[in-house]
Design an enzyme around this catalytic site. Structure first.
Site, PDB file in Angstrom:
ATOM      1  N   LYS A   1       3.120  -2.105  11.282  1.00 55.27           N
ATOM      2  CA  LYS A   1       1.812  -2.007  11.928  1.00 55.27           C
ATOM      3  C   LYS A   1       1.982  -2.374  13.393  1.00 55.27           C
ATOM      4  O   LYS A   1       2.866  -3.154  13.742  1.00 55.27           O
ATOM      5  CB  LYS A   1       0.834  -2.993  11.284  1.00 55.27           C
TER       6      LYS A   1
ATOM      7  N   ASP B   1      -5.354   3.859  13.620  1.00 55.75           N
ATOM      8  CA  ASP B   1      -6.114   2.824  12.922  1.00 55.75           C
ATOM      9  C   ASP B   1      -7.359   2.614  13.793  1.00 55.75           C
ATOM     10  O   ASP B   1      -7.712   3.506  14.579  1.00 55.75           O
ATOM     11  CB  ASP B   1      -5.274   1.539  12.774  1.00 55.75           C
TER      12      ASP B   1
ATOM     13  N   ASN C   1     -14.236   6.627  11.460  1.00 51.62           N
ATOM     14  CA  ASN C   1     -13.576   7.715  10.754  1.00 51.62           C
ATOM     15  C   ASN C   1     -13.517   7.503   9.237  1.00 51.62           C
ATOM     16  O   ASN C   1     -13.750   8.425   8.455  1.00 51.62           O
ATOM     17  CB  ASN C   1     -12.162   7.853  11.342  1.00 51.62           C
TER      18      ASN C   1
ATOM     19  N   THR D   1      -8.610   9.019   4.252  1.00 50.79           N
ATOM     20  CA  THR D   1      -8.848   7.634   3.831  1.00 50.79           C
ATOM     21  C   THR D   1     -10.182   7.538   3.082  1.00 50.79           C
ATOM     22  O   THR D   1     -10.265   6.962   1.997  1.00 50.79           O
ATOM     23  CB  THR D   1      -8.817   6.685   5.033  1.00 50.79           C
TER      24      THR D   1
ATOM     25  N   LYS E   1       0.837  -1.205   0.000  1.00 49.34           N
ATOM     26  CA  LYS E   1       0.000   0.000   0.000  1.00 49.34           C
ATOM     27  C   LYS E   1       0.872   1.254   0.000  1.00 49.34           C
ATOM     28  O   LYS E   1       0.687   2.173  -0.789  1.00 49.34           O
ATOM     29  CB  LYS E   1      -0.884  -0.018   1.246  1.00 49.34           C
TER      30      LYS E   1
HETATM   31  N1  GLU Z   1      -3.911   2.811   9.552  1.00 46.94           N
HETATM   32  C1  GLU Z   1      -3.930   3.480   8.296  1.00 46.94           C
HETATM   33  C2  GLU Z   1      -3.590   2.528   7.187  1.00 46.94           C
HETATM   34  O1  GLU Z   1      -3.883   1.403   7.266  1.00 46.94           O
HETATM   35  C3  GLU Z   1      -3.056   4.710   8.294  1.00 46.94           C
HETATM   36  C4  GLU Z   1      -1.613   4.449   8.486  1.00 46.94           C
HETATM   37  C5  GLU Z   1      -0.763   5.717   8.502  1.00 46.94           C
HETATM   38  O2  GLU Z   1      -1.291   6.787   8.271  1.00 46.94           O
HETATM   39  O3  GLU Z   1       0.435   5.565   8.763  1.00 46.94           O
HETATM   40  O4  GLU Z   1      -3.025   2.857   6.178  1.00 46.94           O
END
Ligand code: GLU
Length: 448
Positions: free
Chosen positions: A126, A166, A241, A210, A114
């Protein structure tokens, strides 16, 4: 699948027992990547795939805290630093009772590709905890975040690992985490976390990014078919969110969201979740910590369907925005029967691999979450850029960059799928396009 890829996948499954979510994500990704390894025999010689599937580092730690009754509680904290070939580890923290190593490895693995797809220099990671924020007081949340950061601060940094939010981690939690980091480090290094409040280095549009990015992605898909969001009906799952940002942008572009959902069921609003009052109420529901979408039905007098998922509702476009594995074969059959044309994943891995194949085989266009939801992390990278330059961009500037990034991600996935002979298969295209850059960087950096 080539023998090499098959062998690495079998080893991954054997080496990571009891991690079904990691197996599921890895199976989909490795199946997509097989033709890349056929094209590049030098990758196998360099053990590239064996290295790619193994996190560079996994940190697990105790998080002790004291609740409002004076009782000592202990949760498990984690950070999976998966891949730093193209930039510092980047990815969210999730605070939810379901969090375990399998969930975080699947999320971290997806995050590598991603983040690469955004075109920005960020690696994949993560983290999180099995802490359950539901029903916790503000003081409890703060003490938990401080304890969590008291261990984690030594493992992260603006050029090392840059966490964000997240599920269960929003601006409030990021504030407490940053406060503790700053205190322990004795330095104002605000590039260490993204999703911060605007007053101390957050980026405009990050909360919306997002959801907005997902709708820009869908808009690009439709545009290439000579179509628009205007007049289309949507089912969106979740009400957090991400769902909020998606609903806001869909409404702005003239689409109508008929249903949103929560862990308790879904609501059906025939007039659409469309007024500013209704859209803002999604934030109120999230902030209440109750985790119940029924509150929307009570407030606006629309039907609530307890314990049911929203996928039986007929709509042109489905956007699962809640969490992993909410759509299996039963739901995919409903979606197909409803005549849905576009299935746009927004939450990470909301669909079983079988259901994705089923939808694709039946001519529903599937857009994969790692491409669709990349706008969040992309704007996080823009936040990092602003922090390192000690400046702040306007909302319009950030939004324009986000839009360009989403169009580029869509087109990279589509063109790569075409190049590899898969036609308009965004799932395979996104995996391959994201992987190419990481593979090149790993090859250049030697056996590490
Ligand atoms: N948790 C979000 C994701 O899955 C954002 C991660 C971020 O901004 O570092 O991409």
């Amino acid at each position: 699948m080539s023998q090499y890829v098959e062998r690495v996948l079998a080893d991954l499954i054997a080496n990571n027992p009891n991690q079904p979510e990691f197996h599921q994500a890895a199976t989909e990704i490795l199946e997509s990547l097989a033709p890349v390894f056929d094209k590049h025999p030098e990758y196998e010689k360099a053990g590239l795939l064996e290295r790619f599937v193994e996190p560079e580092r996994t940190i697990m730690f105790r998080v002790p805290w004291v609740d409002d009754n004076g009782t000592v509680r202990v949760n498990r904290g984690y950070r999976v630093q998966f891949n730093s070939a193209i930039g510092p580890y980047k990815g969210g923290f999730r605070f939810h009772p379901s969090v375990n190593l399998s969930i975080l490895k699947f999320l971290g693995f997806e995050q590598i590709l991603k983040n690469s797809l955004t075109g920005l220099p960020i690696g994949g990671g993560k983290g999180g905890s099995d802490f359950d924020p539901r029903g916790k007081s503000d003081g409890e949340i703060m003490r938990f975040c401080q304890s969590f950061m008291s261990e984690l601060y030594r493992h992260i940094g603006p050029d090392v690992d840059v966490p964000a939010g997240d599920i269960g981690v929003g601006a409030r939690e990021i504030g407490y985490l940053f406060g503790q980091y700053k205190r322990l480090r004795g330095a104002f290094e605000n590039g260490v976390l993204t999703g911060k409040g605007i007053s101390y280095g957050g980026s405009l549009i990050r909360p919306e990014a997002t959801g907005y990015g997902a709708v820009y992605f869908a808009q690009r898909m439709l545009q290439l078919k000579g179509d628009t969001i205007e007049g289309k009906t949507f089912v969106v799952s979740g009400f957090g969110n991400v769902a909020w940002g998606a609903v806001k942008k869909i409404t702005e572009l003239g689409g109508k969201v008929l249903a949103i959902s929560g862990p308790d069921g879904y609501i059906y609003d025939e007039n659409g979740v469309s007024t500013p009052e209704k859209i803002d109420f999604m934030l109120t529901m999230r902030a209440s910590g109750r985790d119940k979408v029924q509150d929307y039905a009570d407030k606006f007098g629309v039907p609530f369907y307890a314990k049911q998922k929203p996928w039986g509702v007929k709509a042109d476009i489905c956007m699962p925005c809640a969490t992993q594995n909410e759509v299996g074969m039963t739901e995919a059959e409903q979606i197909l029967a409803n005549g849905t044309k576009y299935y746009v994943e927004v939450a990470n891995m909301p669909t079983s691999n079988e259901a994705v194949k089923f939808l694709q085989d039946n001519n529903v266009i599937v857009a994969p979450s790692k491409a669709v939801n990349a706008g969040g992390v992309a704007v996080s990278a823009l936040e990092m850029a602003q922090n390192s330059q000690r400046l702040a961009w306007s909302a319009d500037e950030v939004d324009a960059k986000l839009k360009t990034i989403m169009v580029n991600i869509h087109d990279a996935a589509a063109n790569t799928a075409e190049e590899y002979g898969y036609g308009y298969d965004l799932v395979k295209g996104a995996n391959i396009a994201g992987f190419k850059k990481v593979a090149e960087a790993m090859m250049a950096q030697g056996i590490i």
